[in-house]
Write a protein that holds these residues in place. Structure first.
Motif, mmCIF file in Angstrom:
data_model
loop_
_atom_site.group_PDB
_atom_site.id
_atom_site.type_symbol
_atom_site.label_atom_id
_atom_site.label_comp_id
_atom_site.label_asym_id
_atom_site.label_seq_id
_atom_site.Cartn_x
_atom_site.Cartn_y
_atom_site.Cartn_z
ATOM 1 N N THR A 297 0.823 -1.205 0.000
ATOM 2 C CA THR A 297 0.000 0.000 0.000
ATOM 3 C C THR A 297 0.858 1.257 0.000
ATOM 4 O OG1 THR A 297 -1.751 1.210 1.178
ATOM 5 C CG2 THR A 297 -0.139 0.049 2.525
ATOM 6 N N LEU A 298 0.244 2.350 -0.341
ATOM 7 C CA LEU A 298 0.872 3.649 -0.172
ATOM 8 C C LEU A 298 0.990 3.926 1.326
ATOM 9 C CD1 LEU A 298 -1.182 5.665 -2.831
ATOM 10 C CD2 LEU A 298 1.208 4.935 -3.046
ATOM 11 N N PRO A 299 1.901 4.775 1.744
ATOM 12 C CA PRO A 299 2.041 5.095 3.173
ATOM 13 C C PRO A 299 0.942 6.031 3.636
ATOM 14 C CG PRO A 299 3.615 6.367 1.903
ATOM 15 C CD PRO A 299 2.945 5.441 0.922
ATOM 16 N N ILE B 66 4.769 -2.646 2.912
ATOM 17 C CA ILE B 66 4.448 -4.055 2.648
ATOM 18 C C ILE B 66 3.870 -4.611 3.948
ATOM 19 C CG2 ILE B 66 5.340 -6.313 1.983
ATOM 20 C CD1 ILE B 66 7.708 -4.807 0.667
ATOM 21 N N SER B 67 2.613 -5.009 3.930
ATOM 22 C CA SER B 67 1.926 -5.516 5.120
ATOM 23 C C SER B 67 1.778 -7.025 5.007
ATOM 24 C CB SER B 67 0.547 -4.850 5.250
ATOM 25 O OG SER B 67 -0.108 -5.259 6.432
ATOM 26 N N VAL B 68 2.103 -7.745 6.089
ATOM 27 C CA VAL B 68 2.039 -9.209 6.069
ATOM 28 C C VAL B 68 1.146 -9.732 7.190
ATOM 29 C CG1 VAL B 68 4.338 -9.398 5.068
ATOM 30 C CG2 VAL B 68 4.059 -9.504 7.549
ATOM 31 N N ARG B 69 0.626 -10.926 6.963
ATOM 32 C CA ARG B 69 -0.214 -11.600 7.958
ATOM 33 C C ARG B 69 0.401 -12.948 8.306
ATOM 34 N NH1 ARG B 69 -4.794 -14.282 5.248
ATOM 35 N NH2 ARG B 69 -4.345 -16.301 6.186
ATOM 36 N N MET B 70 0.433 -13.267 9.613
ATOM 37 C CA MET B 70 0.881 -14.588 10.047
ATOM 38 C C MET B 70 -0.123 -15.150 11.043
ATOM 39 S SD MET B 70 4.494 -15.873 11.778
ATOM 40 C CE MET B 70 5.443 -15.764 10.253
ATOM 41 N N ASP B 71 -0.737 -16.272 10.711
ATOM 42 C CA ASP B 71 -1.737 -16.897 11.581
ATOM 43 C C ASP B 71 -1.066 -17.519 12.803
ATOM 44 O OD1 ASP B 71 -3.678 -16.294 9.597
ATOM 45 O OD2 ASP B 71 -3.075 -18.088 8.494
ATOM 46 N N TYR B 72 -1.779 -17.515 13.955
ATOM 47 C CA TYR B 72 -1.116 -18.014 15.166
ATOM 48 C C TYR B 72 -1.844 -19.129 15.908
ATOM 49 C CZ TYR B 72 -4.117 -14.631 17.775
ATOM 50 O OH TYR B 72 -5.162 -13.903 18.293
ATOM 51 N N ARG C 93 -3.372 -2.133 11.757
ATOM 52 C CA ARG C 93 -4.634 -2.581 11.161
ATOM 53 C C ARG C 93 -5.066 -1.658 10.033
ATOM 54 N NH1 ARG C 93 -7.544 -3.702 17.032
ATOM 55 N NH2 ARG C 93 -5.984 -5.215 17.747
ATOM 56 N N ALA C 94 -4.813 -0.370 10.202
ATOM 57 C CA ALA C 94 -5.149 0.584 9.141
ATOM 58 C C ALA C 94 -4.343 0.294 7.881
ATOM 59 C CB ALA C 94 -4.890 2.010 9.620
ATOM 60 N N LEU C 95 -3.047 0.065 8.050
ATOM 61 C CA LEU C 95 -2.196 -0.227 6.898
ATOM 62 C C LEU C 95 -2.561 -1.584 6.291
ATOM 63 C CD1 LEU C 95 1.199 1.095 8.288
ATOM 64 C CD2 LEU C 95 -0.132 2.069 6.406
ATOM 65 N N GLY C 96 -2.931 -2.541 7.143
ATOM 66 C CA GLY C 96 -3.367 -3.839 6.641
ATOM 67 C C GLY C 96 -4.604 -3.718 5.784
ATOM 68 N N GLN C 97 -5.549 -2.885 6.208
ATOM 69 C CA GLN C 97 -6.759 -2.667 5.422
ATOM 70 C C GLN C 97 -6.412 -1.960 4.108
ATOM 71 O OE1 GLN C 97 -10.025 -0.909 7.540
ATOM 72 N NE2 GLN C 97 -11.197 -0.497 5.699
ATOM 73 N N GLN C 98 -5.558 -0.943 4.177
ATOM 74 C CA GLN C 98 -5.161 -0.225 2.970
ATOM 75 C C GLN C 98 -4.438 -1.144 1.987
ATOM 76 O OE1 GLN C 98 -7.176 2.480 3.406
ATOM 77 N NE2 GLN C 98 -5.562 3.782 2.591
ATOM 78 N N ALA C 99 -3.759 -2.175 2.534
ATOM 79 C CA ALA C 99 -3.022 -3.114 1.691
ATOM 80 C C ALA C 99 -3.887 -4.265 1.190
ATOM 81 C CB ALA C 99 -1.826 -3.678 2.458
ATOM 82 N N GLY C 100 -5.160 -4.264 1.573
ATOM 83 C CA GLY C 100 -6.083 -5.275 1.068
ATOM 84 C C GLY C 100 -6.150 -6.554 1.860
ATOM 85 N N LEU C 101 -5.646 -6.551 3.111
ATOM 86 C CA LEU C 101 -5.627 -7.785 3.909
ATOM 87 C C LEU C 101 -6.934 -8.044 4.647
ATOM 88 C CD1 LEU C 101 -2.030 -7.812 5.456
ATOM 89 C CD2 LEU C 101 -2.824 -8.647 3.235
ATOM 90 N N GLY C 102 -7.840 -7.096 4.657
ATOM 91 C CA GLY C 102 -9.102 -7.287 5.361
ATOM 92 C C GLY C 102 -9.731 -5.952 5.708
ATOM 93 N N TRP C 103 -10.794 -6.019 6.502
ATOM 94 C CA TRP C 103 -11.472 -4.804 6.935
ATOM 95 C C TRP C 103 -11.459 -4.736 8.458
ATOM 96 C CZ3 TRP C 103 -13.871 -9.343 6.156
ATOM 97 C CH2 TRP C 103 -14.851 -9.740 7.075
ATOM 98 N N LEU D 85 0.176 -9.136 12.539
ATOM 99 C CA LEU D 85 0.516 -8.291 11.407
ATOM 100 C C LEU D 85 1.955 -7.789 11.555
ATOM 101 C CD1 LEU D 85 -2.735 -6.130 11.192
ATOM 102 C CD2 LEU D 85 -2.067 -7.967 9.631
ATOM 103 N N GLY D 86 2.591 -7.530 10.441
ATOM 104 C CA GLY D 86 3.919 -6.933 10.435
ATOM 105 C C GLY D 86 4.058 -6.087 9.189
#
Length: 370
Positions: free
Chosen positions: A27-29, A74-80, A144-154, A172-173
């Motif tokens: 996403t954009l910053p 660059i936003s990443v998701r890791m399930d735990y 979470r805001a950056l994750g949403q902007q990057a398309g990872l969820g709402w 998230l990272g």
């Protein structure tokens, strides 16, 4: 393969999967409307004693202020979740200690930061000349805001980032980079619909309205962030939740789709996913430090750990293990611990004086069990 900025995102996703990440977005910053939401939340004092949320000026919601030159995030998701366990069974047993699922294993910060560093190194090798800096809940970043902007969820009504295919049990990272990579489409659709289970079933009624959390009433805040006395009116509502709370996630219908992680470091340690309150309450400080080494539970400290467990024991049935554990701490040297132990004893109809007197009679000295 020769990499260019235009074709690199597909390869980044492959590398990320190899490193254990379940999803990646770019996403954009820009944190969008979340910046204004944060400012209002802080102005209303809903962050409680989390003063760090108001620190750092605009750096928390302006990535370029935190890391000058940032062109993309660059936003990443890791399930735990490591197994399809039944946290509801622990919550339903008032003599057991409920600990938030994210903290049952090793602290996620180091693991994810190391993987992000490896990912950044690969990207740098593919297209050199740009800067990269990784973050894992360790700096003023609106993840979470950056994750949403990057398309990872709402961002759902419980303020968690939700994903239709993975629920919300994930970390998230971020990698802030000066590389002008192609960006993904922000996740603009809200799939919460008319559901409000998370709001209705919050034990302490911490949501004054959808998408708005009053941290001062949140059990995660009370058991982790709050360093002083837990408000008496909230203690009975906490049940056996002694470190964090997952209720607003457990009732979310989207978590039927939560993914199981293969990460060994996330597996429960020392049976913390299913242990009696009284057993944990009798840990010495040495045992606490040893058994929480490398764990996020360390954040609350030994004193906070005993405080939280005392509340859980006060809400437990008046069984012999519960009563005896509380009596052992009735004259604890910490005023904070003593206050909560005395409250818990009163819930079982026992005066602090009687408990201290029994300790003296049983041991011949006026001491607290370590």
């Amino acid at each position: 393969m020769t990499h260019t900025l235009d074709n690199l995102p597909a390869t980044i996703r492959e590398w990320a999967r190899e490193l254990g990440f379940a999803d990646v977005g770019i996403t954009l910053p820009d944190t969008g409307q979340h910046a204004d939401h944060l400012k209002r939340w802080l102005a209303e004092g809903l962050h409680g004693e989390m003063g760090y949320m108001a620190d750092h000026g605009d750096k928390r919601y302006t990535p370029q202020s935190l890391v000058p030159g940032t062109a993309r995030v660059i936003s990443v998701r890791m399930d735990y979740l490591t197994a399809p366990d039944s946290p509801g069974d622990v919550l339903a047993n008032p003599e057991k200690a409920y600990i938030s699922r994210y903290t049952l294993g090793r602290d996620y910060h180091k693991l994810i930061r190391k993987r992000l560093a490896a990912l950044a190194k690969r990207i740098d090798a593919a297209v050199a000349g740009f800067d990269y800096r990784a973050f894992v809940d360790s700096a003023p970043v609106l993840e979470r805001a950056l994750g949403q902007q990057a398309g990872l969820g709402w961002q759902g009504k419980n303020t968690m980032l939700l994903n239709r295919k993975a629920g919300s049990f994930f970390f998230l990272g971020e990698i802030f980079t000066s590389a002008p990579l192609p960006v993904d489409t922000p996740y603009d659709k809200d799939h919460c619909g008319r559901c409000h289970a998370c709001l209705d079933l919050c034990p302490t009624n911490a949501f004054p309205e959808p998408y708005r959390l009053d941290a001062r009433r949140c059990i995660s805040y009370l058991t982790i962030e709050l360093k002083g006395s837990i408000p008496e009116e909230l203690r009975p509502l906490m049940g056996n939740r002694v470190f964090g709370c997952d209720d607003c996630q457990l009732v979310c219908p989207w978590n039927r789709f939560s993914k199981v992680s293969e990460e060994d470091d996330f597996r429960p340690r020392h049976q913390l996913d299913n242990t009696e309150l009284a057993t944990l309450f009798l840990w010495s400080e040495e045992a606490f430090l040893k058994r929480t080494e490398g764990s996020a539970i360390r954040r609350t400290g030994y004193e906070g750990w005993l405080r939280n467990l005392a509340v859980g024991l006060g809400n437990a049935p008046s069984t012999i293990p519960v009563i005896e554990a509380l009596k052992c701490r009735a004259n604890h040297p910490s005023a904070l611990v003593r206050e909560h132990v005395h409250w818990a004893l009163a819930r079982h109809g026992i005066t602090p004086e009687a408990a201290v007197r029994q300790n003296q009679d049983d041991s011949g000295v006026d001491s607290d069990a370590n």
